[in-house]
Design an enzyme around this catalytic site. Structure first.
Site, PDB file in Angstrom:
ATOM      1  N   LYS A 281       0.829  -1.220   0.000  1.00 38.67           N
ATOM      2  CA  LYS A 281       0.000   0.000   0.000  1.00 38.67           C
ATOM      3  C   LYS A 281       0.860   1.266   0.000  1.00 38.67           C
ATOM      4  CE  LYS A 281      -2.201  -0.676   3.896  1.00 38.67           C
ATOM      5  NZ  LYS A 281      -1.695  -1.992   4.332  1.00 38.67           N
TER       6      LYS A 281
ATOM      7  N   ARG B 266      -9.440   1.514   8.586  1.00 40.41           N
ATOM      8  CA  ARG B 266      -8.995   0.199   9.032  1.00 40.41           C
ATOM      9  C   ARG B 266     -10.082  -0.537   9.794  1.00 40.41           C
ATOM     10  NH1 ARG B 266      -3.231   1.066   8.908  1.00 40.41           N
ATOM     11  NH2 ARG B 266      -2.022  -0.797   9.324  1.00 40.41           N
TER      12      ARG B 266
ATOM     13  N   ARG C  95      11.445  -7.033   5.282  1.00 35.98           N
ATOM     14  CA  ARG C  95      11.294  -5.608   4.943  1.00 35.98           C
ATOM     15  C   ARG C  95      12.272  -4.737   5.721  1.00 35.98           C
ATOM     16  NH1 ARG C  95       5.477  -2.614   4.906  1.00 35.98           N
ATOM     17  NH2 ARG C  95       5.437  -2.810   7.174  1.00 35.98           N
TER      18      ARG C  95
ATOM     19  N   ARG D 299      11.331  -2.269  11.108  1.00 31.81           N
ATOM     20  CA  ARG D 299      10.296  -1.613  11.900  1.00 31.81           C
ATOM     21  C   ARG D 299       9.979  -2.466  13.122  1.00 31.81           C
ATOM     22  NH1 ARG D 299       5.166   0.361   8.334  1.00 31.81           N
ATOM     23  NH2 ARG D 299       4.039  -0.628  10.029  1.00 31.81           N
TER      24      ARG D 299
ATOM     25  N   ARG E 277      -0.599  -8.329  13.753  1.00 30.75           N
ATOM     26  CA  ARG E 277      -1.118  -7.352  12.776  1.00 30.75           C
ATOM     27  C   ARG E 277      -1.991  -8.052  11.736  1.00 30.75           C
ATOM     28  NH1 ARG E 277       4.043  -4.841  10.626  1.00 30.75           N
ATOM     29  NH2 ARG E 277       2.739  -3.467   9.385  1.00 30.75           N
TER      30      ARG E 277
HETATM   31  P1  AMP Z   1       0.871   1.053   8.943  1.00 28.22           P
HETATM   32  O1  AMP Z   1       2.108   1.838   8.687  1.00 28.22           O
HETATM   33  O2  AMP Z   1      -0.285   1.471   8.073  1.00 28.22           O
HETATM   34  O3  AMP Z   1       1.105  -0.430   8.934  1.00 28.22           O
HETATM   35  O4  AMP Z   1       0.417   1.432  10.442  1.00 28.22           O
HETATM   36  C1  AMP Z   1       1.244   1.141  11.547  1.00 28.22           C
HETATM   37  C2  AMP Z   1       0.416   1.085  12.827  1.00 28.22           C
HETATM   38  O5  AMP Z   1      -0.214   2.360  13.058  1.00 28.22           O
HETATM   39  C3  AMP Z   1      -0.754   0.093  12.787  1.00 28.22           C
HETATM   40  O6  AMP Z   1      -0.332  -1.230  13.108  1.00 28.22           O
HETATM   41  C4  AMP Z   1      -1.666   0.687  13.863  1.00 28.22           C
HETATM   42  O7  AMP Z   1      -1.192   0.434  15.161  1.00 28.22           O
HETATM   43  C5  AMP Z   1      -1.518   2.188  13.599  1.00 28.22           C
HETATM   44  N1  AMP Z   1      -2.511   2.679  12.606  1.00 28.22           N
HETATM   45  C6  AMP Z   1      -2.252   3.169  11.354  1.00 28.22           C
HETATM   46  N2  AMP Z   1      -3.385   3.528  10.735  1.00 28.22           N
HETATM   47  C7  AMP Z   1      -4.397   3.255  11.605  1.00 28.22           C
HETATM   48  C8  AMP Z   1      -5.820   3.396  11.542  1.00 28.22           C
HETATM   49  N3  AMP Z   1      -6.434   3.880  10.448  1.00 28.22           N
HETATM   50  N4  AMP Z   1      -6.540   2.989  12.625  1.00 28.22           N
HETATM   51  C9  AMP Z   1      -5.937   2.509  13.730  1.00 28.22           C
HETATM   52  N5  AMP Z   1      -4.619   2.346  13.849  1.00 28.22           N
HETATM   53  C10 AMP Z   1      -3.831   2.717  12.802  1.00 28.22           C
END
Ligand code: AMP
Length: 218
Positions: free
Chosen positions: A20, A95, A131, A158, A169
């Site tokens: 994404k 999400r 990654r 990360r 996740r």
């Molecule tokens: P990502 O980089 O999109 O994988 O996001 C990393 C982390 O940020 C996720 O595992 C969540 O803990 C938090 N996060 C990101 N976007 C959201 C969202 N829309 N709703 C809730 N938590 C989020």
């Protein structure tokens, strides 16, 4: 036609590791719209140790989701800014079904085009295990790279890409995020994209789907 009716408002859906972020970045660059990544916004808040960052850190490190009300507030504010008026690409939001419903109710987000990047679970696990992410700009780099090809920053794993957190996740994705694919699926402006090809292939498929969806709503 008003600027809003022609705005390119794209939501990029897909599980962790689907690509994404990479695809949102390419799309944003090609169409000159801002990429709005809620994960990046939260990571910046964590790094800056703001109130939001301090509250979000533990939740993120555990692979769970930050609260809906907080996330909806962040996105509503971000979409109201001038640079998002002609379009945007959202990466990591919505999400949950509640976030998706809230997005439908935001005037700044209409009309929406939704793309779901589909990748088999085994590929996701393998991608996330290898990654490397730039500590400075957040770019996802190939594991073999020495430094970030974009800004030269240091490449790190990360915290939430560690094996146990990846499992959590993915579990959270299936439980809370996958239902929004069904929420959107019946719409003429929804498309599922095969995310297993090269980044170029996936980018081309997304652009084709978005062009078709934009024609659909005209
Ligand atoms: P990502 O980089 O999109 O994988 O996001 C990393 C982390 O940020 C996720 O595992 C969540 O803990 C938090 N996060 C990101 N976007 C959201 C969202 N829309 N709703 C809730 N938590 C989020």
């Amino acid at each position: 036609m008003s600027a809003q009716a022609t705005a390119l408002n794209l939501v990029m859906l897909g599980p962790p590791g689907a690509g994404k972020g990479t695809q949102a970045e390419r799309f944003a660059h090609r169409y000159g719209v801002p990429k709005i990544s809620t994960g990046d916004i939260l990571r910046e808040a964590v790094a800056a140790e703001t109130e939001l960052g301090v509250a979000a850190k533990q939740v993120m490190d555990a692979g769970r989701l930050v609260g809906d009300d907080i996330m909806i507030g962040i996105v509503a504010e971000r979409l109201s800014r001038k640079d998002a008026a002609a379009g945007f690409v959202l990466d990591g939001f919505p999400r949950t079904v509640r976030q998706a419903e809230a997005l439908d109710a935001m005037p700044d987000a209409q009309p929406l085009i939704v793309v779901d990047i589909v990748v088999p679970e085994a590929t996701l696990v393998q991608r996330l295990a290898t990654r490397r992410t730039c500590a400075r700009c957040g770019y996802s780099a190939l594991p073999a790279a020495d430094a970030c090809p974009k800004c030269g920053g240091e490449l790190v794993v990360r915290v939430d890409d560690s094996a146990g957190v990846v499992r959590e996740r993915l579990r959270v994705y299936h439980e809370q995020t996958a239902p929004i694919v069904e929420f959107y699926r019946g719409r003429p402006t929804f498309a599922a994209i095969d995310g297993t090809g090269t980044p170029d292939d996936v980018h081309a498929a997304i652009c084709t789907a978005v062009a078709a969806a934009a024609g659909e709503r005209a």
